[in-house]
Design an enzyme around this catalytic site. Structure first.
Site, mmCIF file in Angstrom:
data_model
loop_
_atom_site.group_PDB
_atom_site.id
_atom_site.type_symbol
_atom_site.label_atom_id
_atom_site.label_comp_id
_atom_site.label_asym_id
_atom_site.label_seq_id
_atom_site.Cartn_x
_atom_site.Cartn_y
_atom_site.Cartn_z
ATOM 1 N N HIS A 208 0.867 -1.195 0.000
ATOM 2 C CA HIS A 208 0.000 0.000 0.000
ATOM 3 C C HIS A 208 0.895 1.233 0.000
ATOM 4 O O HIS A 208 1.468 1.587 1.018
ATOM 5 C CB HIS A 208 -0.902 0.015 1.245
ATOM 6 C CG HIS A 208 -1.898 1.144 1.246
ATOM 7 N ND1 HIS A 208 -3.229 0.957 1.558
ATOM 8 C CD2 HIS A 208 -1.769 2.465 0.988
ATOM 9 C CE1 HIS A 208 -3.864 2.124 1.490
ATOM 10 N NE2 HIS A 208 -2.989 3.058 1.149
ATOM 11 N N ARG B 43 2.240 9.601 -5.593
ATOM 12 C CA ARG B 43 1.834 10.832 -6.300
ATOM 13 C C ARG B 43 2.319 10.782 -7.752
ATOM 14 O O ARG B 43 2.631 9.710 -8.261
ATOM 15 C CB ARG B 43 2.348 12.098 -5.582
ATOM 16 C CG ARG B 43 2.152 12.108 -4.064
ATOM 17 C CD ARG B 43 0.728 11.853 -3.630
ATOM 18 N NE ARG B 43 0.552 12.026 -2.184
ATOM 19 C CZ ARG B 43 -0.461 11.521 -1.498
ATOM 20 N NH1 ARG B 43 -1.394 10.774 -2.094
ATOM 21 N NH2 ARG B 43 -0.566 11.731 -0.207
ATOM 22 N N ASN C 169 -5.071 7.157 -6.248
ATOM 23 C CA ASN C 169 -5.814 8.393 -5.914
ATOM 24 C C ASN C 169 -5.059 9.655 -6.335
ATOM 25 O O ASN C 169 -4.766 10.528 -5.538
ATOM 26 C CB ASN C 169 -6.180 8.442 -4.419
ATOM 27 C CG ASN C 169 -4.968 8.448 -3.495
ATOM 28 O OD1 ASN C 169 -3.904 7.925 -3.849
ATOM 29 N ND2 ASN C 169 -5.105 9.033 -2.321
ATOM 30 N N LYS D 48 -9.131 -0.396 -6.196
ATOM 31 C CA LYS D 48 -9.256 0.246 -4.893
ATOM 32 C C LYS D 48 -10.626 0.860 -4.715
ATOM 33 O O LYS D 48 -11.093 1.612 -5.570
ATOM 34 C CB LYS D 48 -8.169 1.330 -4.772
ATOM 35 C CG LYS D 48 -8.127 2.043 -3.444
ATOM 36 C CD LYS D 48 -7.604 1.151 -2.333
ATOM 37 C CE LYS D 48 -7.815 1.777 -0.965
ATOM 38 N NZ LYS D 48 -6.747 2.688 -0.592
ATOM 39 N N HIS E 292 -10.512 1.071 1.479
ATOM 40 C CA HIS E 292 -10.360 2.056 2.559
ATOM 41 C C HIS E 292 -11.632 1.926 3.379
ATOM 42 O O HIS E 292 -12.684 2.437 2.987
ATOM 43 C CB HIS E 292 -10.180 3.480 2.019
ATOM 44 C CG HIS E 292 -10.028 4.479 3.126
ATOM 45 N ND1 HIS E 292 -8.838 5.116 3.387
ATOM 46 C CD2 HIS E 292 -10.903 4.905 4.089
ATOM 47 C CE1 HIS E 292 -8.985 5.900 4.454
ATOM 48 N NE2 HIS E 292 -10.236 5.797 4.887
ATOM 49 N N HIS F 125 -4.757 -0.637 5.688
ATOM 50 C CA HIS F 125 -4.353 0.141 6.867
ATOM 51 C C HIS F 125 -5.335 0.015 8.025
ATOM 52 O O HIS F 125 -5.927 0.995 8.443
ATOM 53 C CB HIS F 125 -4.099 1.603 6.492
ATOM 54 C CG HIS F 125 -5.159 2.282 5.647
ATOM 55 N ND1 HIS F 125 -6.507 2.137 5.856
ATOM 56 C CD2 HIS F 125 -5.053 3.129 4.599
ATOM 57 C CE1 HIS F 125 -7.175 2.856 4.977
ATOM 58 N NE2 HIS F 125 -6.312 3.465 4.192
ATOM 59 N N LEU G 128 -5.389 9.063 7.876
ATOM 60 C CA LEU G 128 -6.667 8.354 7.901
ATOM 61 C C LEU G 128 -6.433 6.889 7.557
ATOM 62 O O LEU G 128 -5.577 6.603 6.730
ATOM 63 C CB LEU G 128 -7.652 8.985 6.907
ATOM 64 C CG LEU G 128 -8.218 10.338 7.377
ATOM 65 C CD1 LEU G 128 -8.964 11.025 6.255
ATOM 66 C CD2 LEU G 128 -9.135 10.147 8.592
ATOM 67 N N ASP H 102 1.252 2.582 3.504
ATOM 68 C CA ASP H 102 0.380 3.741 3.322
ATOM 69 C C ASP H 102 1.184 5.035 3.403
ATOM 70 O O ASP H 102 0.676 6.072 3.834
ATOM 71 C CB ASP H 102 -0.779 3.757 4.324
ATOM 72 C CG ASP H 102 -1.830 4.807 3.971
ATOM 73 O OD1 ASP H 102 -1.891 5.211 2.795
ATOM 74 O OD2 ASP H 102 -2.580 5.217 4.868
ATOM 75 N N HIS I 27 2.705 14.587 1.698
ATOM 76 C CA HIS I 27 2.062 15.871 1.394
ATOM 77 C C HIS I 27 3.105 16.957 1.636
ATOM 78 O O HIS I 27 3.914 16.824 2.549
ATOM 79 C CB HIS I 27 0.866 16.116 2.322
ATOM 80 C CG HIS I 27 -0.295 15.214 2.078
ATOM 81 N ND1 HIS I 27 -1.222 15.450 1.089
ATOM 82 C CD2 HIS I 27 -0.676 14.070 2.679
ATOM 83 C CE1 HIS I 27 -2.131 14.487 1.108
ATOM 84 N NE2 HIS I 27 -1.827 13.625 2.058
ATOM 85 N N ALA J 166 -4.511 14.669 5.449
ATOM 86 C CA ALA J 166 -4.244 13.387 6.095
ATOM 87 C C ALA J 166 -3.175 12.644 5.314
ATOM 88 O O ALA J 166 -3.266 12.539 4.089
ATOM 89 C CB ALA J 166 -5.520 12.564 6.147
#
Ligand code: NCD
Ligand code: ZN
Ligand code: ZN
Length: 346
Positions: A15, A19, A43, A101, A138, A176, A221, A249, A253, A265
């Site tokens: 996981h 980016r 994502n 996902k 998730h 996660h 999260l 995970d 950021h 998150a």
């Protein structure tokens, strides 16, 4: 293997968020240094919803790696209310897409395009079940009336339990996991239900979000939970039960997006991932169980061969950097400025 030196089969991260663009180029080597393969989360903005987009994303990752780097990105698709079951068949046939996902819409970072009602994707789940491709979840409800700390537990009760009855052959990874209820659920569920465990949920409980003031770099999260939950996750990780395996995970950021009135998150752990998992297992006197968790169980669940190479770690104190480049910005890595007890060595 001695007390001070570990040699394990090259691990995989099941996981990972890397980016795209310049940010991806900054972080991808942190993972490739330690792991043979990683499940790449879809994502992005816009999300990776088609085989064609996943192929492009995969090429950009491979392009960012120096020649001869031994690293395979395992691509995934992002499910939306409108995902076509034929796209799942094409994904399965692609050979490079290994899972899809499920983000409940609004549950986490970049999940706006996610699924608004699980019933909308029943035909997709039928197809996944048929082709044997894992559904990665998730697992949090998004109902604002549900307490943030209860969202995983309520998801299991209201969505996941009925789902596994409806699709008994569907392979599912609860991503996660953060609660004792999730551990219990996975332990008692059939063989086709597994879970990933992050290193930050193994190391911290929710007090870490508030130690001496608000700590945005400990916000992720699903949010950190009480100590009793951390204990349950740790027991699962070191149990040797193959339903539990490594998924960092790691979710970088930029510093300013974390240190903000409405901080994002996500915790950036990729830089020091294996060192910190080794520390967790070491502290629990379970270093002999590390390799199964990091290098065997996940691959087996996904139907992948073991990685050919090895990874070596040495007991050595070193200091985790205060910050790292992230494209044109900076990211604050997990445990920035702290000492670590283990070091990956060539
Ligand atoms: C992830 C991210 O930033 O993409 N954030 C996080 O807190 N875990 C999204 C996710 O995995 O839910
Ligand atoms: Zn998530
Ligand atoms: Zn994630």
């Amino acid at each position: 293997m001695t007390d001070n030196l570990l040699q394990i089969i090259r691990p995989d991260d099941f996981h990972l968020h890397v980016r795209d663009g310049k940010a991806m180029r900054s972080v991808i080597l942190d993972t490739a240094r330690q792991f043979g393969r990683a499940i790449i989360m879809p994502n992005l903005v816009p999300p990776v919803t088609s085989v064609q987009q996943a192929a492009r994303y995969r090429h950009s990752i491979l392009d960012a790696l120096p020649d001869g780097t031994d690293f395979t990105p395992l691509m995934t698709l992002y499910l939306t209310d409108r995902t076509d079951p034929d796209e799942i068949v094409a994904a399965h046939e692609s050979g490079f897409i290994h899972a899809v996902k499920l983000y409940p819409a609004g549950a986490t970072t970049h999940s706006d395009a996610g699924v608004t009602d699980i019933k909308h994707i029943y035909p997709v789940l039928e197809t996944l079940s048929k082709v044997g491709m894992p559904l990665l979840i998730h697992g949090e409800v998004t109902d604002p009336a549900v307490d943030v700390f209860d969202r995983e537990r309520v998801f299991i009760e209201t969505i996941l339990s009925p789902l596994i009855n409806q699709f008994p052959d569907l392979k599912i990874v609860m991503e996660h996991i953060t609660t004792k209820e999730a551990v219990q659920f996975v332990v008692t569920a059939p063989e086709n239900i597994a879970a990933t465990l992050t290193v930050h949920h193994l190391l911290m409980n929710r007090n870490a979000i508030f130690t001496g003031g608000i700590r945005p770099h400990h916000y992720c999260l699903p949010v950190l939970k009480r100590e009793e939950h951390r204990q349950a996750l740790l027991e699962a990780a070191i149990s040797g039960n193959p339903k539990f395996f490594l998924g960092t995970d790691s979710a970088p950021h930029p510093q300013h997006a974390k240190e903000s009135a409405c901080g994002c998150a996500g915790i950036y752990t990729a830089h020091t991932a294996m060192e910190l998992y080794a520390e967790v297992f070491d502290q629990a006197h379970a270093l002999d169980r590390l390799e199964g968790f990091t290098s065997l169980f996940g691959a087996r669940f996904y139907g992948l061969p073991q990685n050919p190479g090895t990874l070596r770690l040495k007991r050595e104190r070193w200091t985790i950097p205060e910050s790292l480049p992230l494209g044109t910005e900076r990211v604050i890595p997990f445990r920035a400025g702290d000492t670590c007890q283990w070091k990956v060595i060539p």
